[in-house]
Motif scaffolding. Sequence first.
Motif, PDB file in Angstrom:
ATOM      1  N   GLY A 162      51.119  -0.669 -11.374  1.00 40.26           N
ATOM      2  CA  GLY A 162      51.100  -0.511 -12.820  1.00 40.26           C
ATOM      3  C   GLY A 162      50.248   0.684 -13.234  1.00 40.26           C
ATOM      4  N   ARG A 163      48.998   0.675 -12.836  1.00 42.66           N
ATOM      5  CA  ARG A 163      48.065   1.750 -13.175  1.00 42.66           C
ATOM      6  C   ARG A 163      46.941   1.710 -12.148  1.00 42.66           C
ATOM      7  N   LEU A 164      46.444   2.855 -11.741  1.00 44.60           N
ATOM      8  CA  LEU A 164      45.324   2.941 -10.815  1.00 44.60           C
ATOM      9  C   LEU A 164      44.190   3.671 -11.516  1.00 44.60           C
ATOM     10  N   LEU A 165      43.086   2.978 -11.702  1.00 44.99           N
ATOM     11  CA  LEU A 165      41.912   3.557 -12.357  1.00 44.99           C
ATOM     12  C   LEU A 165      40.890   3.931 -11.293  1.00 44.99           C
ATOM     13  N   ILE A 166      40.557   5.199 -11.216  1.00 46.18           N
ATOM     14  CA  ILE A 166      39.548   5.672 -10.277  1.00 46.18           C
ATOM     15  C   ILE A 166      38.326   6.028 -11.107  1.00 46.18           C
ATOM     16  N   VAL A 167      37.250   5.258 -10.901  1.00 44.43           N
ATOM     17  CA  VAL A 167      36.051   5.397 -11.716  1.00 44.43           C
ATOM     18  C   VAL A 167      34.940   6.039 -10.893  1.00 44.43           C
ATOM     19  N   ARG A 168      34.198   6.923 -11.544  1.00 45.11           N
ATOM     20  CA  ARG A 168      33.095   7.653 -10.914  1.00 45.11           C
ATOM     21  C   ARG A 168      33.573   8.460  -9.713  1.00 45.11           C
ATOM     22  N   ALA A 169      34.651   9.175  -9.910  1.00 43.63           N
ATOM     23  CA  ALA A 169      35.213  10.005  -8.843  1.00 43.63           C
ATOM     24  C   ALA A 169      34.214  11.091  -8.462  1.00 43.63           C
ATOM     25  N   PRO A 170      34.038  11.334  -7.170  1.00 41.46           N
ATOM     26  CA  PRO A 170      33.107  12.383  -6.744  1.00 41.46           C
ATOM     27  C   PRO A 170      33.633  13.759  -7.131  1.00 41.46           C
ATOM     28  N   ARG A 171      32.758  14.736  -7.113  1.00 45.11           N
ATOM     29  CA  ARG A 171      33.136  16.090  -7.544  1.00 45.11           C
ATOM     30  C   ARG A 171      34.247  16.695  -6.707  1.00 45.11           C
TER      31      ARG A 171
END
Length: 93
Positions: free
Chosen positions: A28-37
Amino acid sequence: MRHLWRPGIRALLRIIEIVEANYPETMGRLLIVRAPRVFPVLWTLVSPFIDENTSKKFMIYGGNDYQGPGGLVDFIDKKYIPDFLGGECYVSK
């Protein structure tokens, strides 16, 4: 950049290919939180190989931008978001 070795990229692309072929439209949706630089660099390399409809389902948040408008609360009820991400869900230790 040392993590971007050729066999690793090839393996990741093969995994994406298998998942897209055998499990179409299951995400449905993939949330990637606090992705590294380094993540935007990786995403730039990998995203052209991902189906356009699938890549539109990825929501990538770096820093604290997941807390504002268009952030996690647009997709998840605040009571289910962990407190360390600005939500109301407290996990007992």
